[in-house]
Design a protein around this motif. Sequence first.
Motif, PDB file in Angstrom:
ATOM      1  N   CYS A   1     -30.335 -85.720   4.327  1.00 17.92           N
ATOM      2  CA  CYS A   1     -31.176 -86.612   3.514  1.00 17.92           C
ATOM      3  C   CYS A   1     -30.380 -87.809   3.009  1.00 17.92           C
ATOM      4  O   CYS A   1     -30.878 -88.944   3.003  1.00 17.92           O
ATOM      5  CB  CYS A   1     -31.759 -85.840   2.334  1.00 17.92           C
ATOM      6  SG  CYS A   1     -33.013 -84.609   2.764  1.00 17.92           S
ATOM      7  N   ILE A   2     -29.142 -87.553   2.584  1.00 14.46           N
ATOM      8  CA  ILE A   2     -28.303 -88.651   2.093  1.00 14.46           C
ATOM      9  C   ILE A   2     -28.057 -89.667   3.198  1.00 14.46           C
ATOM     10  O   ILE A   2     -28.111 -90.886   2.973  1.00 14.46           O
ATOM     11  CB  ILE A   2     -26.973 -88.093   1.553  1.00 14.46           C
ATOM     12  CG1 ILE A   2     -27.219 -87.299   0.263  1.00 14.46           C
ATOM     13  CG2 ILE A   2     -25.973 -89.222   1.295  1.00 14.46           C
ATOM     14  CD1 ILE A   2     -26.006 -86.543  -0.236  1.00 14.46           C
ATOM     15  N   ILE A   3     -27.787 -89.184   4.400  1.00 12.98           N
ATOM     16  CA  ILE A   3     -27.560 -90.089   5.527  1.00 12.98           C
ATOM     17  C   ILE A   3     -28.824 -90.902   5.823  1.00 12.98           C
ATOM     18  O   ILE A   3     -28.769 -92.114   6.061  1.00 12.98           O
ATOM     19  CB  ILE A   3     -27.105 -89.301   6.767  1.00 12.98           C
ATOM     20  CG1 ILE A   3     -25.714 -88.708   6.530  1.00 12.98           C
ATOM     21  CG2 ILE A   3     -27.097 -90.193   8.007  1.00 12.98           C
ATOM     22  CD1 ILE A   3     -25.242 -87.768   7.624  1.00 12.98           C
TER      23      ILE A   3
ATOM     24  N   ASP B   1     -40.613 -78.117   3.160  1.00 10.27           N
ATOM     25  CA  ASP B   1     -41.544 -78.222   2.035  1.00 10.27           C
ATOM     26  C   ASP B   1     -42.881 -78.813   2.466  1.00 10.27           C
ATOM     27  O   ASP B   1     -43.429 -79.712   1.806  1.00 10.27           O
ATOM     28  CB  ASP B   1     -40.920 -79.044   0.905  1.00 10.27           C
ATOM     29  CG  ASP B   1     -39.753 -78.333   0.234  1.00 10.27           C
ATOM     30  OD1 ASP B   1     -40.000 -77.502  -0.651  1.00 10.27           O
ATOM     31  OD2 ASP B   1     -38.605 -78.597   0.616  1.00 10.27           O
ATOM     32  N   ASP B   2     -43.373 -78.327   3.622  1.00  5.45           N
ATOM     33  CA  ASP B   2     -44.709 -78.675   4.141  1.00  5.45           C
ATOM     34  C   ASP B   2     -44.818 -80.087   4.710  1.00  5.45           C
ATOM     35  O   ASP B   2     -45.920 -80.542   5.021  1.00  5.45           O
ATOM     36  CB  ASP B   2     -45.785 -78.495   3.058  1.00  5.45           C
ATOM     37  CG  ASP B   2     -45.855 -77.063   2.549  1.00  5.45           C
ATOM     38  OD1 ASP B   2     -45.684 -76.144   3.369  1.00  5.45           O
ATOM     39  OD2 ASP B   2     -46.065 -76.873   1.331  1.00  5.45           O
ATOM     40  N   TYR B   3     -43.717 -80.786   4.843  1.00 10.48           N
ATOM     41  CA  TYR B   3     -43.741 -82.139   5.415  1.00 10.48           C
ATOM     42  C   TYR B   3     -42.536 -82.310   6.334  1.00 10.48           C
ATOM     43  O   TYR B   3     -41.466 -81.741   6.090  1.00 10.48           O
ATOM     44  CB  TYR B   3     -43.681 -83.218   4.320  1.00 10.48           C
ATOM     45  CG  TYR B   3     -44.866 -83.225   3.394  1.00 10.48           C
ATOM     46  CD1 TYR B   3     -46.003 -83.981   3.679  1.00 10.48           C
ATOM     47  CD2 TYR B   3     -44.838 -82.489   2.209  1.00 10.48           C
ATOM     48  CE1 TYR B   3     -47.085 -83.984   2.806  1.00 10.48           C
ATOM     49  CE2 TYR B   3     -45.916 -82.494   1.340  1.00 10.48           C
ATOM     50  CZ  TYR B   3     -47.040 -83.236   1.646  1.00 10.48           C
ATOM     51  OH  TYR B   3     -48.115 -83.241   0.792  1.00 10.48           O
TER      52      TYR B   3
ATOM     53  N   LEU C   1     -34.106 -81.121  -4.125  1.00 11.24           N
ATOM     54  CA  LEU C   1     -34.485 -79.716  -3.997  1.00 11.24           C
ATOM     55  C   LEU C   1     -33.564 -78.963  -3.049  1.00 11.24           C
ATOM     56  O   LEU C   1     -33.202 -77.810  -3.306  1.00 11.24           O
ATOM     57  CB  LEU C   1     -35.937 -79.616  -3.517  1.00 11.24           C
ATOM     58  CG  LEU C   1     -37.011 -79.981  -4.540  1.00 11.24           C
ATOM     59  CD1 LEU C   1     -38.391 -79.859  -3.918  1.00 11.24           C
ATOM     60  CD2 LEU C   1     -36.905 -79.095  -5.769  1.00 11.24           C
ATOM     61  N   SER C   2     -33.177 -79.597  -1.938  1.00  7.45           N
ATOM     62  CA  SER C   2     -32.277 -78.924  -1.002  1.00  7.45           C
ATOM     63  C   SER C   2     -30.917 -78.675  -1.648  1.00  7.45           C
ATOM     64  O   SER C   2     -30.258 -77.667  -1.377  1.00  7.45           O
ATOM     65  CB  SER C   2     -32.121 -79.750   0.273  1.00  7.45           C
ATOM     66  OG  SER C   2     -31.584 -81.033  -0.008  1.00  7.45           O
ATOM     67  N   GLY C   3     -30.499 -79.574  -2.538  1.00  5.19           N
ATOM     68  CA  GLY C   3     -29.247 -79.352  -3.261  1.00  5.19           C
ATOM     69  C   GLY C   3     -29.348 -78.185  -4.220  1.00  5.19           C
ATOM     70  O   GLY C   3     -28.410 -77.384  -4.329  1.00  5.19           O
TER      71      GLY C   3
END
Length: 272
Positions: A243-245, A70-72, A230-232
């Motif tokens: 991300c959760i980790i 997502d651009d970052y 968003l990934s979810g």
Amino acid sequence: MLTRLRPGRRAYINTLVFLALIAVWWIITATNIVKPLFLPSPGSVVSAFWDANTCRPINDSGTAEVCGEDDYFLWQHLLASLERIAVGVGVGIIVGVALDFLMGTVNWIFDLVEPYLNFLRSLPPLGYMGLLIVWFGIGDVSKVWLLFLAAFPPIAMSTISGVRGVQQDRVLAARSLGADRGQVLRQVILPSALPQILSGIRVATGFAWTTVVAAELNNGIPGIGGLAYLSGTRLDTPLTIACIIVIGVAAVVLDLGLKKLSTALVPWEGKA
């Protein structure tokens, strides 16, 4: 009486437990007991983490590439969330400590404000989210306000408890030696209340960090919570778990840092 393990042995046992959990995770995914959509393999999570922090080609010729997610990059998402946490908790510390020092030392202010503070403490921060969006929009202002409202009550309650719990013998002794009100506040009440204030800041930071995903549900990019959400929704489970980790590891590092800071600022705690 329970005996604590030596640091070296404790680290050894923790490492073994961690490796065992990774092995169980790998076996479950390798034997396809759980579909990859629901539980991706450790390797795919590592790959998602790597891709989120690097640039990669998006066509066979390699003339075009995409960087991060997502651009970052993922570390930029994490940094954006940390900045929001820093502002929200920072304002909570300034307002909470200043207000609650007054509440702890001036009885009529305590009697006036305490019911509203208890009311605020009883409300879940997520309950404010819709109202904050109406008031401040979906930008960073509403997110910072939400994190402030999550951090303020623990800081406030710990500050009041610390200030009102100062032994009166210390205050009277200082006044008998000629200390004025300002000196009593700076040299007696603040050092005595500081351990509880720092404990409240530690709790507040952890509470605010657990709220960061909710704060970033709306227009949360860049943000590690927004990226996890968003990934979810895109069923990109490896990236979601990555991300959760990252969120969990960042929380542990923040807590350890605050614990070390507390030890450095109040070395006398538990010794006097």
